[in-house]
Scaffold this active site. Structure first.
Site, mmCIF file in Angstrom:
data_model
loop_
_atom_site.group_PDB
_atom_site.id
_atom_site.type_symbol
_atom_site.label_atom_id
_atom_site.label_comp_id
_atom_site.label_asym_id
_atom_site.label_seq_id
_atom_site.Cartn_x
_atom_site.Cartn_y
_atom_site.Cartn_z
ATOM 1 N N ARG A 66 6.747 -16.802 -3.001
ATOM 2 C CA ARG A 66 6.307 -17.393 -2.008
ATOM 3 C C ARG A 66 6.910 -18.597 -1.460
ATOM 4 O O ARG A 66 6.616 -19.359 -0.396
ATOM 5 C CB ARG A 66 4.701 -17.736 -2.074
ATOM 6 C CG ARG A 66 4.075 -16.470 -2.213
ATOM 7 C CD ARG A 66 3.886 -15.602 -1.163
ATOM 8 N NE ARG A 66 2.927 -14.577 -1.345
ATOM 9 C CZ ARG A 66 3.206 -13.355 -1.262
ATOM 10 N NH1 ARG A 66 4.307 -12.781 -0.917
ATOM 11 N NH2 ARG A 66 2.144 -12.306 -1.138
ATOM 12 N N HIS A 236 7.753 0.135 -6.177
ATOM 13 C CA HIS A 236 6.251 0.436 -6.602
ATOM 14 C C HIS A 236 5.779 1.822 -5.937
ATOM 15 O O HIS A 236 5.046 2.004 -5.212
ATOM 16 C CB HIS A 236 5.278 -0.566 -5.701
ATOM 17 C CG HIS A 236 5.752 -1.046 -4.415
ATOM 18 N ND1 HIS A 236 5.995 -0.293 -3.426
ATOM 19 C CD2 HIS A 236 5.555 -2.115 -3.820
ATOM 20 C CE1 HIS A 236 6.369 -0.880 -2.454
ATOM 21 N NE2 HIS A 236 6.197 -2.250 -2.562
ATOM 22 N N ASN A 282 -0.604 -2.824 -1.084
ATOM 23 C CA ASN A 282 0.665 -2.265 -0.328
ATOM 24 C C ASN A 282 1.760 -1.655 -1.421
ATOM 25 O O ASN A 282 2.293 -2.722 -2.106
ATOM 26 C CB ASN A 282 1.070 -2.746 0.752
ATOM 27 C CG ASN A 282 2.379 -2.034 1.443
ATOM 28 O OD1 ASN A 282 2.700 -1.111 1.031
ATOM 29 N ND2 ASN A 282 2.686 -2.653 2.629
ATOM 30 N N ASP A 309 4.781 -6.484 -8.880
ATOM 31 C CA ASP A 309 4.518 -6.808 -7.555
ATOM 32 C C ASP A 309 3.619 -7.788 -7.290
ATOM 33 O O ASP A 309 2.649 -7.724 -6.394
ATOM 34 C CB ASP A 309 3.997 -5.418 -6.901
ATOM 35 C CG ASP A 309 4.133 -5.508 -5.236
ATOM 36 O OD1 ASP A 309 4.665 -6.411 -4.637
ATOM 37 O OD2 ASP A 309 3.580 -4.437 -4.416
ATOM 38 N N HIS A 313 -2.191 -14.406 -2.975
ATOM 39 C CA HIS A 313 -2.852 -14.865 -1.542
ATOM 40 C C HIS A 313 -3.740 -15.962 -1.875
ATOM 41 O O HIS A 313 -4.501 -15.878 -2.575
ATOM 42 C CB HIS A 313 -3.251 -13.661 -0.970
ATOM 43 C CG HIS A 313 -2.331 -12.766 -0.455
ATOM 44 N ND1 HIS A 313 -1.417 -12.866 0.457
ATOM 45 C CD2 HIS A 313 -1.789 -11.401 -0.912
ATOM 46 C CE1 HIS A 313 -0.367 -11.778 0.679
ATOM 47 N NE2 HIS A 313 -0.728 -10.969 -0.357
HETATM 48 N N1 LIG Z 1 2.420 -5.568 -2.323
HETATM 49 C C1 LIG Z 1 1.650 -6.139 -1.386
HETATM 50 O O1 LIG Z 1 0.502 -5.548 -1.036
HETATM 51 N N2 LIG Z 1 1.839 -7.346 -0.542
HETATM 52 C C2 LIG Z 1 3.405 -7.813 -0.683
HETATM 53 C C3 LIG Z 1 4.394 -6.962 0.295
HETATM 54 C C4 LIG Z 1 3.787 -5.848 0.732
HETATM 55 O O2 LIG Z 1 3.079 -5.678 1.596
HETATM 56 O O3 LIG Z 1 4.332 -4.818 0.107
HETATM 57 C C5 LIG Z 1 3.119 -9.210 -0.341
HETATM 58 O O4 LIG Z 1 4.194 -9.934 -0.175
HETATM 59 O O5 LIG Z 1 1.967 -9.616 -0.301
#
Ligand SMILES: NC(=O)N[C@@H](CC(=O)O)C(=O)O
Length: 434
Positions: A66, A236, A282, A309, A313
């Site tokens: 980030r 993923h 995702n 991954d 957040h």
């Molecule tokens: N894996 C996720 O759900 N999020 C990822 C990026 C993405 O959307 O793949 C992110 O950067 O938050």
């Protein structure tokens, strides 16, 4: 004093190397000096590692740190501390930052911040296209030639959906043995998608995300990689059909690799019934049958490696109604526990297999020298000591990560990282980052 006698020395006593019989390992300076039973080393710091498993330091191909731009959710420093706490000695930092890591300047900035953090090696991933917009190739060569030495390129978070751009990217990186890590998501098939398309999405009335949206891109990209003779890595993997495609591509001898996340090895779309956005991710959580196929594919090597991954957040982006919530979950500090639980405790992988999938293979895909190496004399002392008998309920409030969006909160999981060593220096001691 001679330079040799000034070297820091640590003797790890009675650890089970890759699950084998108890042995000792002597670290001298930055390297493993000796490995075998009954070692002595006067004046060395000694760690009683009875009952602990000794693994090579873990390597993550897919971490969102980030920084720059979203330091409210993670920084290179907090993210690498979280990585060390999880047993990692190297992470690949994804490019979807603000600004996007699509120039030599930005990847060098991330690389430098990683060196300053000291908790693990940070290998920046470069964007494939300018601004992740999918329209124009980023300066791949300049990022490779920069101090960051970028090898892995990805628009992760977005799919490189234009077939011609994908082809050009594969052609470009072939010159320096680079790899394109694709976020396989056909955009039109997933417009407004909120979760896996299936029985649960139909019941909940949430817009579905069909498996075919992932699989159609993978099918196209393995064909393109074969045509160009270049390397593609699939981020993923989340469906049984994706596994079949990777298996087929590998049977052809094409240069195709793939990763699976810990959460796709454990969690299913049933959890979305709670409407708790901590499960929004995702690619989306899929079905029991997909989880089974992913575990089997990781066990038989069709899927090369586990990648977290790790997607931090802040709570305001997650503690809201499902459709408005951001996608992603953190994973660095729980990955080893989840992989033990899903793969080792189920008998699908032994510790040597786990070390291959979480250290050696990801390091090889990222062409990371000095990482993912065997625990043997002369090798860099990148090591993880892990207590597989420990059991605890996951409590993210104690995490080193700046974010708390862990889907395992309140779940009892096995295992605890007790020590992590980066080139001989402890980055974690007794479970606490130094
Ligand atoms: N894996 C996720 O759900 N999020 C990822 C990026 C993405 O959307 O793949 C992110 O950067 O938050």
């Amino acid at each position: 004093m001679s330079p040799t006698s000034e070297k820091r020395r640590t003797l790890i006593r009675g650890a089970s190397l890759l699950g084998g019989p108890p042995t000792d390992v002597l670290i001298e300076g930055e390297s493993v000096a000796a490995a075998g039973p009954g070692l002595t080393a006067e004046g060395a710091e000694t760690i009683d590692a009875g009952g602990l498993v000794l693994l090579p330091g873990l390597v993550d191909l897919h971490t969102h740190l980030r920084e720059p731009g979203r330091e409210d959710s993670e920084t290179v420093l907090t993210g690498t501390r979280a990585a060390a706490a999880g047993g990692y000695t190297a992470v690949h930092a994804m490019a979807n930052t603000f600004p996007v890591a699509d120039t030599a300047g930005v990847v060098e900035q991330v690389w430098r911040l990683g060196r300053e953090s000291g908790y693990c090696d940070v290998q920046p991933v470069g964007a494939v296209t300018v601004g992740l917009e999918g329209k124009q190739l980023a300066e791949l060569g300049a990022m490779h030639d920069s101090a960051a030495g970028v090898v892995v390129f990805s628009d992760d978070g977005r799919c490189v959906d234009d077939a011609v751009i994908m082809r050009r990217a594969l052609e470009y990186v072939k010159a320096f043995d680079g790899v394109i890590a694709q976020h396989a998501q056909e955009p039109r098939l997933t417009e407004g998608a909120q979760m896996n398309e299936g029985a649960v999405s139909a019941e909940l009335g949430l817009a579905g995300w069909p498996a075919a949206a992932e699989e159609s891109i993978i099918a196209r990209d393995v064909l393109l990689a074969a045509h160009v003779g270049s390397r593609v890595h699939v981020c993923h993997l989340s469906t049984a059909g994706s596994v079949d495609l990777i298996r087929w591509a590998k049977s052809k001898g094409w240069q195709v690799t793939a990763e699976v996340t810990p959460h796709h090895l454990l969690l299913t779309d049933d959890l979305v019934r709670s409407y708790d956005p901590v499960y929004k991710v995702n690619p989306p959580l899929r079905t029991e049958a997909d989880v089974r196929a992913l575990r089997e594919a990781l066990a038989d090597g069709t899927i090369d490696c586990v990648a977290t991954d790790h997607a931090p957040h802040p709570h305001e982006d997650k503690d809201c109604e499902w459709p408005a919530a951001a996608m992603g979950m953190i994973g660095l500090e729980t990955a080893l526990s989840v992989v033990q639980h899903t793969m080792v405790d189920t008998g699908l992988l032994d510790w040597a297999g786990l070390a291959d999938r979480m250290s050696a293979r990801p390091a090889a895909i990222g062409r990371l020298g000095g990482q993912g190496r065997p625990v043997a004399p002369g090798e860099p002392a990148n090591l993880t000591l892990y207590d597989p008998a420990h059991r605890a309920v996951v409590d993210p409030s104690g995490f080193a990560s700046r974010s708390r969006n862990s889907p395992y909160r309140g779940l009892e999981l096995p295992g605890r990282v007790t020590h992590t060593f980066l080139r001989g220096r402890a980055t974690v001691r007794d479970g606490v980052p130094t």
